[in-house]
Design a protein around this motif. Sequence first.
Motif, PDB file in Angstrom:
ATOM      1  N   VAL A 113       0.862  -1.187   0.000  1.00 56.93           N
ATOM      2  CA  VAL A 113       0.000   0.000   0.000  1.00 56.93           C
ATOM      3  C   VAL A 113       0.900   1.238   0.000  1.00 56.93           C
ATOM      4  N   GLY A 114       0.528   2.233  -0.803  1.00 57.26           N
ATOM      5  CA  GLY A 114       1.325   3.456  -0.902  1.00 57.26           C
ATOM      6  C   GLY A 114       2.237   3.472  -2.110  1.00 57.26           C
ATOM      7  N   ARG A 115       2.398   2.329  -2.741  1.00 59.30           N
ATOM      8  CA  ARG A 115       3.276   2.212  -3.903  1.00 59.30           C
ATOM      9  C   ARG A 115       2.648   2.865  -5.132  1.00 59.30           C
ATOM     10  N   LYS A 116       3.457   3.638  -5.860  1.00 57.42           N
ATOM     11  CA  LYS A 116       2.989   4.252  -7.105  1.00 57.42           C
ATOM     12  C   LYS A 116       3.196   3.288  -8.271  1.00 57.42           C
ATOM     13  N   ALA A 134      -0.293  -4.487 -14.277  1.00 55.41           N
ATOM     14  CA  ALA A 134       0.684  -5.527 -14.602  1.00 55.41           C
ATOM     15  C   ALA A 134      -0.032  -6.541 -15.482  1.00 55.41           C
ATOM     16  N   ASP A 135       0.699  -7.474 -16.053  1.00 56.16           N
ATOM     17  CA  ASP A 135       0.105  -8.463 -16.936  1.00 56.16           C
ATOM     18  C   ASP A 135      -0.958  -9.268 -16.184  1.00 56.16           C
ATOM     19  N   GLY A 136      -2.198  -9.137 -16.607  1.00 54.47           N
ATOM     20  CA  GLY A 136      -3.273  -9.893 -15.957  1.00 54.47           C
ATOM     21  C   GLY A 136      -3.750  -9.323 -14.631  1.00 54.47           C
ATOM     22  N   ILE A 137      -3.233  -8.149 -14.243  1.00 53.90           N
ATOM     23  CA  ILE A 137      -3.607  -7.552 -12.957  1.00 53.90           C
ATOM     24  C   ILE A 137      -4.306  -6.220 -13.180  1.00 53.90           C
ATOM     25  N   GLU A 138      -5.553  -6.150 -12.719  1.00 54.22           N
ATOM     26  CA  GLU A 138      -6.302  -4.902 -12.819  1.00 54.22           C
ATOM     27  C   GLU A 138      -6.740  -4.455 -11.433  1.00 54.22           C
ATOM     28  N   GLY A 139      -6.803  -3.145 -11.273  1.00 53.19           N
ATOM     29  CA  GLY A 139      -7.293  -2.590 -10.019  1.00 53.19           C
ATOM     30  C   GLY A 139      -8.372  -1.566 -10.312  1.00 53.19           C
ATOM     31  N   THR A 165      -1.026   7.359 -13.688  1.00 54.85           N
ATOM     32  CA  THR A 165      -0.231   6.999 -12.518  1.00 54.85           C
ATOM     33  C   THR A 165      -1.193   6.874 -11.348  1.00 54.85           C
ATOM     34  N   VAL A 166      -1.067   5.777 -10.607  1.00 56.38           N
ATOM     35  CA  VAL A 166      -1.970   5.505  -9.487  1.00 56.38           C
ATOM     36  C   VAL A 166      -1.177   5.078  -8.260  1.00 56.38           C
ATOM     37  N   VAL A 167      -1.839   5.168  -7.107  1.00 48.57           N
ATOM     38  CA  VAL A 167      -1.248   4.712  -5.857  1.00 48.57           C
ATOM     39  C   VAL A 167      -2.084   3.545  -5.346  1.00 48.57           C
ATOM     40  N   VAL A 168      -1.422   2.517  -4.840  1.00 49.60           N
ATOM     41  CA  VAL A 168      -2.132   1.371  -4.269  1.00 49.60           C
ATOM     42  C   VAL A 168      -2.703   1.779  -2.910  1.00 49.60           C
ATOM     43  N   THR A 169      -4.025   1.649  -2.732  1.00 49.03           N
ATOM     44  CA  THR A 169      -4.636   2.021  -1.451  1.00 49.03           C
ATOM     45  C   THR A 169      -5.097   0.806  -0.647  1.00 49.03           C
ATOM     46  N   GLU A 170      -5.330  -0.311  -1.339  1.00 52.94           N
ATOM     47  CA  GLU A 170      -5.749  -1.521  -0.623  1.00 52.94           C
ATOM     48  C   GLU A 170      -5.433  -2.753  -1.457  1.00 52.94           C
ATOM     49  N   ILE A 171      -4.970  -3.815  -0.782  1.00 53.08           N
ATOM     50  CA  ILE A 171      -4.718  -5.096  -1.440  1.00 53.08           C
ATOM     51  C   ILE A 171      -5.538  -6.142  -0.699  1.00 53.08           C
ATOM     52  N   LEU A 180      -7.098   1.310  -6.065  1.00 50.50           N
ATOM     53  CA  LEU A 180      -6.097   2.281  -6.499  1.00 50.50           C
ATOM     54  C   LEU A 180      -6.659   3.693  -6.388  1.00 50.50           C
ATOM     55  N   SER A 181      -5.758   4.674  -6.316  1.00 49.66           N
ATOM     56  CA  SER A 181      -6.179   6.068  -6.336  1.00 49.66           C
ATOM     57  C   SER A 181      -5.322   6.844  -7.322  1.00 49.66           C
TER      58      SER A 181
END
Length: 190
Positions: A113-116, A134-139, A165-171, A180-181
């Motif tokens: 979380v927090g990663r751009k 990423a390949d096969g990964i959608e948010g 460009t997005v930031v990961v907010t929850e996994i 993502l945000s």
Amino acid sequence: MMGGRSENPELWTFLEALHYGQLLSGTVAAIERFGVFVALDEGPGHPVFPGVGFVTVPDLSWRRIEAASDVVRVGQRVSGEFLQFDTWNLEARLSLRALLPDPFQAFADSIAVGRKLRGQVTKLVPFGVFVQVADGIEGLVHLRELTRTPVPAPSDAVQVGDEVTVVVTEIDRERRRLALSRRQASPEHR
């Protein structure tokens, strides 16, 4: 209804003996819009369908696919995990993806979380947009996380194919969801 035990005793007995997670192999016999029929190596044939094994489109692959033909072709050898005995259609429901590593879990191991991340907008929905990171990964970027100033619809901010460009907010590993945000990815303007 296909008819019960009395009409197809051999098939019924074969299907009843299968257990969840068991490995079954066969050949792709037919590809339909809703899934794939597999002629199993073991057990009897099916009285109506091209094969006793059946794989729904989501169980073919971890990635979101448009059609079964994106993953398999008729005559291809496949192996799958047995999910359930469909007593209505007298078929063995299989999952091919159960035997493949889940790309989401590997991806989740590599980020926090927090990663751009950079990604491409793949789909607009009323409540936000999906971004492939990423390949096969959608948010999902929720509508409220799309822009600094609220917009009524996602199309007011982005279009399919846009690089963002997005930031990961929850996994969420269990539900294989990535929140993502885009709003939080842009630098603050004071």
